[in-house]
Write a protein that holds these residues in place. Structure first.
Motif, short mmCIF file in Angstrom:
data_model
loop_
_atom_site.label_atom_id
_atom_site.label_comp_id
_atom_site.label_asym_id
_atom_site.label_seq_id
_atom_site.Cartn_x
_atom_site.Cartn_y
_atom_site.Cartn_z
N LYS A 346 1.00 -1.20 -0.01
CA LYS A 346 0.00 -0.02 -0.01
C LYS A 346 0.87 1.23 0.07
O LYS A 346 0.68 2.20 -0.81
CB LYS A 346 -0.92 -0.19 1.20
N ASP A 364 3.64 -4.57 7.39
CA ASP A 364 2.29 -4.43 7.83
C ASP A 364 1.99 -2.98 8.54
O ASP A 364 1.08 -2.26 8.10
CB ASP A 364 1.94 -5.46 9.06
N GLY A 369 0.36 -3.12 4.48
CA GLY A 369 -0.22 -4.51 3.94
C GLY A 369 -0.05 -4.10 2.51
O GLY A 369 0.72 -3.38 1.89
N THR A 370 -1.06 -4.96 1.79
CA THR A 370 -0.85 -5.05 0.50
C THR A 370 -1.76 -3.87 -0.36
O THR A 370 -2.67 -3.39 0.30
CB THR A 370 -1.41 -6.29 -0.04
N ARG A 374 -5.61 -7.76 -0.25
CA ARG A 374 -5.56 -9.27 0.26
C ARG A 374 -4.65 -9.39 0.93
O ARG A 374 -3.67 -8.62 1.38
CB ARG A 374 -5.52 -9.96 -1.12
N ARG A 375 -4.72 -10.67 1.53
CA ARG A 375 -3.69 -11.13 2.69
C ARG A 375 -2.24 -11.08 1.82
O ARG A 375 -2.12 -11.51 0.96
CB ARG A 375 -3.94 -12.36 3.05
N VAL A 376 -1.14 -10.62 2.87
CA VAL A 376 0.10 -11.01 2.55
C VAL A 376 0.62 -12.20 2.33
O VAL A 376 0.43 -12.78 3.60
CB VAL A 376 1.13 -9.91 3.29
N LYS A 377 1.08 -12.92 1.33
CA LYS A 377 1.52 -14.38 1.39
C LYS A 377 2.81 -14.36 1.54
O LYS A 377 3.34 -15.44 2.43
CB LYS A 377 0.90 -15.10 0.31
N ARG A 391 4.81 -15.30 6.28
CA ARG A 391 4.29 -14.69 7.49
C ARG A 391 4.97 -15.23 8.77
O ARG A 391 5.50 -14.38 9.91
CB ARG A 391 2.81 -14.40 7.80
N ASP A 419 0.59 -10.92 -2.62
CA ASP A 419 -0.25 -11.18 -1.88
C ASP A 419 -0.81 -12.55 -2.27
O ASP A 419 0.01 -13.28 -2.68
CB ASP A 419 -1.81 -10.35 -2.36
N ASP A 420 -1.95 -13.21 -1.76
CA ASP A 420 -2.11 -14.54 -1.80
C ASP A 420 -2.55 -15.16 -2.81
O ASP A 420 -2.91 -15.91 -3.14
CB ASP A 420 -3.19 -14.97 -0.76
N SER A 421 -2.53 -14.19 -4.04
CA SER A 421 -2.88 -14.62 -5.42
C SER A 421 -1.56 -15.38 -6.34
O SER A 421 -1.78 -15.74 -7.15
CB SER A 421 -3.45 -13.61 -6.38
#
Ligand SMILES: Cc1cc2nc3c(=O)[nH]c(=O)nc-3n(C[C@H](O)[C@H](O)[C@H](O)COP(=O)(O)O)c2cc1C
Ligand code: SF4
Length: 517
Positions: A346, A364, A369-370, A374-377, A391, A419-421
């Motif tokens: 971000k 974070d 974050g992203t 989405r969740r940081v993978k 993480r 991210d988690d993609s």
């Protein structure tokens, strides 16, 4: 006349800073208000670029991100007096991303006019050189050694020891080479220094020249950095005219001059010996060591080769003393690291901080974050040869030894967020492919191993003899790690193995094959 500061940094130019500067000039003329536009470097808050600043009676006020189309409304909102509006960010030093930093190296970046030697001096420039002249070569090297500064290009080698080796090697000619090839993914700190505070690099290299007895320096800048090349060339010309480069440095009898060379466009040309070959006009192929560049470097002469950030730390260390630098940091990682937050984050930008902050705090808290939400993978630290950390490893402090203990590296301080993609098997393939494309070809484990690596990851992705091929890949990584001549082949296993170790689920058979099994 009100001064308005608009960055000329590549990152700001890419999002329209040039048009913003021109529109401000036009708008001021139309409204008949006198304005002086000062082109600066960037403060490094890239999600807010173009970020402009206005000088008011109570300090500078920042606005951003500003588009050319916003300029008329900003003038209507009394921009030149720091007026309120949606784009107003307030005093830049109060923006949390900046307020939380410890800016030793980047103290002036984004504030001064990079083409004004007077501005540089007003903000503390050349105080390090003045002190260096009183200390003499031995005193300079001692100060650099005591500061604990380690090379910021990747390997983290102690700068004081490197300089002492060159100083102790007798030769009629010695060289200072600045590695500004900055090839690591997600990194831009070198570029920011050259575009935003080029005299600091000139001062750092000049001090190195004094310390080891070198009279000539080269800055090898990647060809993809035209603005940095222009900024360095402009600053060198200004410094030469002012007598700060050339036959005598200021009032000292010592001669030192610098030339800029554009890079050859290969990642491996950032490797120091390959860079020296390229500087000599040859193909960028890695040299076997020994001899070390400190003994036989450029044109066979003793050479100090350091990263931009290593030289850039020198003026502060000399001006403020070794202790002032060494008091920041943890363990054997002393001072500050200009961390570069990039990728799917971000708040991407330059965050200079004392060593010791955790990876999680950087990603974070600081990075937010992203960018995708989405969740940081995974996070890759240290460029394309750095490990992917999940993480679960976010408690790792930013420290050379702590990262090494977890099979990772800090490198040049690049932090690339995913991210988690993201598919980590594809990232492992990319690491091998990158090595195959960028390999200089001199040694077999890297030249052939990387191509076999791509084929093997492809088989794993297709689900062919998966268990057997995972073993083959691990074995291949081992061969590359221990059998390669340089870190390109030697460290490619880090992203590959970390992806396999921390994200094993991504190396399972593709869903199509799983269904058929
Ligand atoms: C493949 C490869 C690429 C490298 N690229 C760079 C680079 O772009 N910039 C850099 O400063 N160091 C790079 N290095 C590290 C240099 O070889 C060398 O360690 C560094 O210039 C020494 O300066 P320092 O001690 O100030 O870090 C690279 C190393 C390898 C193996
Ligand atoms: S590891 Fe790769 S880049 Fe390094 S010397 Fe060997 S072939 Fe060249």
């Amino acid at each position: 006349m009100t001064r308005v500061f608009v960055p000329r940094d590549s990152g700001a130019l890419a999002v329209g800073a040039e048009q913003v500067a021109r529109t401000i000039a036009r708008e001021a003329e139309m409204r008949n208000v006198p304005v002086e536009i000062v082109r600066t470097g960037s403060r490094g808050l890239y999600w807010l670029e173009p970020m402009i600043e206005v000088e008011t009676g109570s300090g500078r006020i920042a606005y951003g991100p500003v588009a050319a189309a916003d300029v008329a409304a900003l003038f209507d909102a009394d921009l030149l007096a720091g007026g309120a509006c949606a784009k107003r960010l307030g005093p830049p030093e109060h923006i949390p991303f900046l307020a939380r930093q410890t800016r030793l190296t980047f103290a002036r970046c984004g504030i001064i006019d990079p083409r004004s030697l007077a501005d540089y001096r007003t903000h503390g420039g050349y105080r390090g050189l003045e002190r260096a002249l009183t200390l003499g070569p031995g005193g300079i090297i001692d100060t650099v050694a005591k500061s604990g500064l380690r090379g910021r290009g990747g390997a983290g080698f102690p700068t004081g020891i490197k300089w002492k080796t060159v100083a102790d090697t007798a030769a009629a000619q010695k060289y200072i080479v600045c590695n500004a090839d900055e090839g690591d993914s997600g990194t831009f700190a070198d570029r920011m220094v050259m575009e935003g505070d080029p005299f600091m690099l000139i001062e750092g290299m000049t001090i190195a020249g004094l310390a080891v007895g070198a009279t000539e320096g080269f800055v090898y800048i990647r060809s993809e950095y035209p603005h940095a090349i222009a900024a360095m060339e402009a600053a060198i010309t200004i410094a030469r005219r002012a007598g700060m480069l050339g036959k005598a440095i200021g009032t000292a009898a010592h001669a030192f001059d610098i030339e800029v060379r554009a890079g050859a466009g290969a990642y491996v040309c950032g490797e120091e010996t390959s860079l020296l070959e390229s500087l000599e006009g040859k193909r960028g192929v890695v040299r076997a060591k020994p001899p070390l560049p400190a003994h036989q470097g450029l044109f066979g002469k003793p050479t100090v080769i350091n990263n931009v950030l290593s030289f850039a730390a020198i003026p502060f260390i000399l001006a403020e003393g070794a202790q002032a630098y060494a008091e920041f940091g943890i363990g054997k990682s002393r001072g500050t690291m200009p961390v570069q937050l990039a990728g799917n984050v971000k708040h991407g930008g330059l965050f200079e901080t004392a060593f010791g902050i955790t990876l999680g705090a950087l990603v974070d808290d600081i990075g937010g974050g992203t960018a995708s939400g989405r969740r940081v993978k995974a996070v890759q630290v240290g460029g394309p040869l750095g490990a992917y950390f999940p993480r679960a490893l976010f408690d790792t402090p930013f420290d050379y030894e702590a990262f090494a203990a977890r099979d990772g590296l800090i490198g040049h301080g690049g932090v690339v967020v995913f991210d988690d993609s993201v598919d980590m098997a594809k990232q492992a393939r990319f690491a091998m492919e990158f090595c195959a494309v960028e390999s200089c070809g001199k040694c077999t484990p890297c030249r052939i191993g990387s191509t076999r690596g791509v084929e093997t990851v492809d088989k794993i992705i297709r689900g062919e003899d998966r268990e057997k091929n995972l073993e083959v890949l691990a074995d291949l990584c081992n061969t590359m790690k221990f059998g390669s001549l340089c870190a390109l082949g030697g460290f490619t296993p880090y992203p590959v193995m970390s992806a396999m170790t921390h994200f094993p689920e991504d190396f399972q058979a593709a869903p199509r094959l799983q269904a058929a099994e």
